[in-house]
Design a protein around this motif. Structure first.
Motif, PDB file in Angstrom:
ATOM      1  N   MET A 414       0.838  -1.195   0.000  1.00 39.09           N
ATOM      2  CA  MET A 414       0.000   0.000   0.000  1.00 39.09           C
ATOM      3  C   MET A 414       0.875   1.248   0.000  1.00 39.09           C
ATOM      4  O   MET A 414       1.901   1.294   0.676  1.00 39.09           O
ATOM      5  CB  MET A 414      -0.890   0.032   1.253  1.00 39.09           C
ATOM      6  N   SER A 415       0.451   2.258  -0.753  1.00 36.19           N
ATOM      7  CA  SER A 415       1.085   3.571  -0.603  1.00 36.19           C
ATOM      8  C   SER A 415       0.515   4.226   0.645  1.00 36.19           C
ATOM      9  O   SER A 415      -0.621   3.963   1.039  1.00 36.19           O
ATOM     10  CB  SER A 415       0.831   4.444  -1.833  1.00 36.19           C
ATOM     11  N   GLN A 416       1.299   5.090   1.269  1.00 35.84           N
ATOM     12  CA  GLN A 416       0.863   5.722   2.520  1.00 35.84           C
ATOM     13  C   GLN A 416       1.281   7.188   2.532  1.00 35.84           C
ATOM     14  O   GLN A 416       2.002   7.650   3.408  1.00 35.84           O
ATOM     15  CB  GLN A 416       1.438   4.976   3.727  1.00 35.84           C
ATOM     16  N   TRP A 417       0.792   7.931   1.553  1.00 32.81           N
ATOM     17  CA  TRP A 417       1.181   9.329   1.411  1.00 32.81           C
ATOM     18  C   TRP A 417       0.612  10.215   2.508  1.00 32.81           C
ATOM     19  O   TRP A 417       1.249  11.194   2.905  1.00 32.81           O
ATOM     20  CB  TRP A 417       0.772   9.837   0.039  1.00 32.81           C
ATOM     21  N   ARG A 418      -0.560   9.908   3.002  1.00 32.07           N
ATOM     22  CA  ARG A 418      -1.119  10.722   4.081  1.00 32.07           C
ATOM     23  C   ARG A 418      -0.325  10.524   5.371  1.00 32.07           C
ATOM     24  O   ARG A 418      -0.081  11.475   6.118  1.00 32.07           O
ATOM     25  CB  ARG A 418      -2.592  10.363   4.305  1.00 32.07           C
ATOM     26  N   GLN A 419       0.108   9.312   5.636  1.00 32.71           N
ATOM     27  CA  GLN A 419       0.841   9.040   6.863  1.00 32.71           C
ATOM     28  C   GLN A 419       2.279   9.542   6.809  1.00 32.71           C
ATOM     29  O   GLN A 419       2.915   9.684   7.854  1.00 32.71           O
ATOM     30  CB  GLN A 419       0.824   7.541   7.165  1.00 32.71           C
ATOM     31  N   ASN A 420       2.784   9.798   5.612  1.00 30.74           N
ATOM     32  CA  ASN A 420       4.144  10.315   5.490  1.00 30.74           C
ATOM     33  C   ASN A 420       4.186  11.731   6.077  1.00 30.74           C
ATOM     34  O   ASN A 420       3.537  12.640   5.557  1.00 30.74           O
ATOM     35  CB  ASN A 420       4.571  10.343   4.024  1.00 30.74           C
ATOM     36  N   PRO A 421       4.955  11.965   7.151  1.00 34.22           N
ATOM     37  CA  PRO A 421       4.920  13.277   7.816  1.00 34.22           C
ATOM     38  C   PRO A 421       5.475  14.404   6.966  1.00 34.22           C
ATOM     39  O   PRO A 421       5.223  15.577   7.263  1.00 34.22           O
ATOM     40  CB  PRO A 421       5.789  13.054   9.067  1.00 34.22           C
ATOM     41  N   TYR A 422       6.217  14.081   5.901  1.00 37.13           N
ATOM     42  CA  TYR A 422       6.812  15.104   5.059  1.00 37.13           C
ATOM     43  C   TYR A 422       6.033  15.339   3.768  1.00 37.13           C
ATOM     44  O   TYR A 422       6.453  16.133   2.926  1.00 37.13           O
ATOM     45  CB  TYR A 422       8.263  14.732   4.737  1.00 37.13           C
ATOM     46  N   VAL A 423       4.908  14.648   3.611  1.00 30.46           N
ATOM     47  CA  VAL A 423       4.083  14.817   2.414  1.00 30.46           C
ATOM     48  C   VAL A 423       2.638  15.131   2.798  1.00 30.46           C
ATOM     49  O   VAL A 423       2.074  16.134   2.394  1.00 30.46           O
ATOM     50  CB  VAL A 423       4.135  13.566   1.514  1.00 30.46           C
ATOM     51  N   ARG A 424       2.001  14.216   3.533  1.00 25.20           N
ATOM     52  CA  ARG A 424       0.656  14.396   4.088  1.00 25.20           C
ATOM     53  C   ARG A 424      -0.458  14.380   3.050  1.00 25.20           C
ATOM     54  O   ARG A 424      -1.506  14.992   3.241  1.00 25.20           O
ATOM     55  CB  ARG A 424       0.581  15.693   4.916  1.00 25.20           C
TER      56      ARG A 424
END
Length: 507
Positions: A414-424
Motif C-alpha cells: 500500500m502507498s501511505q502518502w497521508r501518513q508520510n509526515p513530510y508529504v501528508r
C-alpha cells in the motif's frame, strides 16, 4: 550559460528534493550558480515520485506514474529526448472514465458483468459533462456549486436517468473522478473553478517506460555535483528578513535555515518546494516571522487530497487475458448524493471504507499484479490498517463481485502518502467556495511581498510545487515548471544587475 554577478556567489537553499526542487536546482546550476544546496527530509530524493521494485526486477510506482499530455509538456519532452517513454503496447491506463475500454470488466454487486455497450454509453456521457466543465461551458448557475451537484442535475435531465444500471455506473464515474481530483467527494469540489486546470493535448495517459519516474529523476540528479543534495535533512524553521541593508553576498544573509539536526545554513534565497499538505501542518511554526496573512489563507483554503494505491501480487493471473481491469459497481456507492449526505456527521463510513475503491487494474510489466485506487477520507482510513487486513478485504470484493476463484495474494503493498509526515497527501484540489487563482497566486508570491519595505532584499523566500501552478496543479509537469519558474526569478534578478557592454547596469 549566465555569468555570475561580480559581487560574489549568492547562497541558495532549496527545501525539498521532489521534481520541483530538483528542477530548480538543475536550472540554477546550468546557469552558473555554484552555491546551491538541496535539503530533503526523507532518505531519498523524489518526493511524491517513488519508484520501487518490490515484486521482482520491474518497477512499481507508489507515487506519480503518468505523463499528463504531450503537446507543450516539458516532462514528456524530457522523457522523449532521453528515450524514457513506455514501449508501444506496455502502457496501462489509470481507471478514469475517459480511459475505459471494452477490456474493462464492470461487475455489479450481484456478481453480474454489465454489458460493455451500456458502460461505454454512460462513461462517454460523463466525459462530455466533464469536458464542458473543463472548457468553461457550464451554465452560470453552477459557478458556486459543487461538481457533484452539477453532474447529478445534468444526469437527472438525461435519457439515461430512467435506467438503474446507468445510475449505478454514473456513480462509479463520479467515484473514479474523485481519484483524479484527489478529493473525498465531488460534492466538496468546486464546479466553477475546474476550467482553470489546463489539460495538455496529445493524450492523458502516457506511461513512463521501464525505468519508471526514477529514470526522469536521474536526469536531474546527474546534473548536480556531489554534496548538493543532502537527504535526511528535515527543516525545522526558516528565519527570513534577517538582513535588510547588506548589499554584498559575502555579508550577512537575509535568511537562515535551521535543520532539525541542529545544522544552520545561511542563504540569500530559499526556495520552498514542500507539499501543500506539509505546509498546512507546519507553516505556522516553520517560518519566522510568520507568513503574511494572504499566504496563510491560501495554505488553509486550498485542498490537499489523499490518493492511495493497493497492489496485490498473485502467484499467477486469474483474470481473463482480454481483461485490463475489474471495476466495482455498487447498488449505492459513496458518491450517491443520499449516501454522501447520510455519511456527514458520523463515522459509519469507516466500516465501509472499501466502497471507495473504484476497481483493480492491471499494472504494466506485471502480469500477475493488480492495483486498486482509493481516495479521500476512506484512503486516509485505509492507510491506518494492516496490509494483511486490506488484502483480505480486496480479495473478498474480487470474489463476491466476479464469482471467480480468486486466490489469496502473495503480497500486498500500500502507498501511505497521508501518513508520510513530510508529504501528508497526494496533490491539490479546489474545494467548494475557493477562488483558486487568487489563492494559488498568493501561495506562489515570493517573500518579502512587493508591498513590504523596499529596502529589504528581494526574493528571500520563494515557493514552488504543483499547488502553486494555477493551470497545471496536480501534475508532475506543473511541479517541474514551478521549480524552473522560481529558479528563473533568481537568475533574472542577477542578470538584471550585470554590467552592460557600455559599463552601465542593465535595467
Amino acid at each position: 550559460m549566465a555569468t555570475l554577478p561580480v559581487l560574489g556567489e549568492p547562497r541558495i537553499v532549496i527545501v525539498g528534493a521532489g521534481i520541483s526542487g530538483l528542477a530548480a536546482a538543475a536550472s540554477l546550476v546550468s546557469n552558473g550558480f555554484r552555491n546551491v544546496t538541496v535539503l530533503e527530509a526523507m532518505d531519498r530524493p523524489g518526493g511524491r515520485i517513488h519508484t520501487t521494485k518490490p515484486f521482482g526486477t520491474n518497477v512499481i510506482e507508489l507515487g506519480a506514474n503518468w505523463i499528463h499530455g504531450q503537446e507543450g509538456n516539458p516532462i514528456y519532452q524530457l522523457a522523449m529526448e532521453h528515450g524514457l517513454l513506455a514501449e508501444e503496447g506496455t502502457s496501462i491506463t489509470m481507471c478514469v472514465p475517459s480511459s475505459i475500454t471494452r477490456q474493462d470488466y464492470f461487475f455489479n454487486q450481484s456478481g453480474t458483468q454489465l454489458p460493455p455497450e451500456q458502460v461505454e454509453q454512460v462513461c462517454c456521457y460523463f466525459s462530455k459533462l466533464m469536458s464542458k466543465a473543463f472548457d468553461q461551458e457550464l451554465d452560470v448557475k453552477y459557478d458556486l456549486r459543487s461538481l457533484g451537484s452539477y453532474l447529478d442535475e445534468e444526469f437527472k435531465a438525461s435519457d439515461l436517468a430512467s435506467s438503474e444500471d446507468a445510475r449505478k455506473v454514473f456513480e462509479w464515474c463520479k467515484r473514479s473522478e474523485c481519484t483524479d481530483e484527489a478529493c473525498s467527494s465531488l460534492y466538496e469540489f468546486s464546479a466553477g473553478q475546474l476550467w482553470l486546470y489546463t489539460a495538455l493535448e496529445g493524450g492523458f495517459f502516457n506511461s513512463v517506460g521501464s525505468g519508471g519516474y526514477q529514470a526522469l529523476l536521474d536526469v536531474f540528479l546527474k546534473s548536480l555535483s556531489p554534496g548538493v543534495l543532502l537527504c535526511n535533512k528535515p527543516v525545522k524553521c526558516i528565519q527570513w528578513g534577517l538582513s535588510e541593508t547588506s548589499s554584498s553576498f559575502q555579508g550577512a544573509c537575509p535568511v537562515r535555515v535551521l535543520c532539525e539536526d541542529g545544522q544552520q545554513l545561511e542563504a540569500d534565497h530559499v526556495i520552498v518546494t514542500a507539499s501543500l499538505g506539509y505546509l498546512q501542518d507546519n507553516s505556522s511554526t516553520m517560518f519566522k516571522p510568520v507568513l503574511p496573512e494572504e499566504k496563510m489563507r491560501a495554505i488553509e483554503r486550498l485542498g490537499f487530497g489523499v490518493v492511495s494505491k493497493i497492489f496485490l501480487e498473485f502467484e499467477k493471473r486469474f483474470w481473463p487475458q482480454d481483461c485490463a481491469g475489474i471495476q466495482l459497481v455498487w447498488e449505492e456507492g459513496p458518491e450517491d448524493r443520499k449516501v454522501y449526505k447520510s455519511s456527514l456527521g458520523d463515522e459509519g463510513w469507516k466500516d465501509k471504507w472499501y466502497k471507495k475503491i473504484c476497481g483493480f487494474d492491471m499494472v504494466a510489466r506485471h502480469p500477475n499484479v493488480l492495483c486498486g485506487w482509493i481516495t479521500g477520507r476512506e484512503a486516509e482510513h485505509m492507510e491506518g490498517l494492516q496490509e494483511k487486513t486490506v488484502g483480505e478485504v480486496c480479495v473478498r470484493l474480487l470474489r463476491s463481485f466476479t464469482g471467480w476463484e480468486v486466490p489469496d495474494p502473495l503480497r500486498v503493498l500500500m502507498s501511505q502518502w497521508r501518513q508520510n509526515p513530510y508529504v501528508r497527501g497526494a496533490y491539490t484540489y479546489i474545494p467548494l467556495g475557493v477562488d483558486a487563482m487568487r489563492e494559488q497566486e498568493a501561495l506562489a508570491e515570493p517573500l518579502p511581498l512587493e508591498s513590504c519595505d523596499s529596502i529589504s532584499k528581494p526574493l528571500q523566500v520563494l515557493f514552488a510545487g504543483e499547488a502553486t501552478h494555477v493551470q497545471f496543479y496536480t501534475t508532475t509537469h506543473g511541479a517541474y515548471l514551478t521549480g524552473v519558474r522560481e529558479a528563473q526569478r533568481i537568475i533574472q534578478h542577477y542578470s538584471d544587475r550585470l554590467p552592460s557592454p557600455n559599463g552601465e547596469r542593465a535595467s
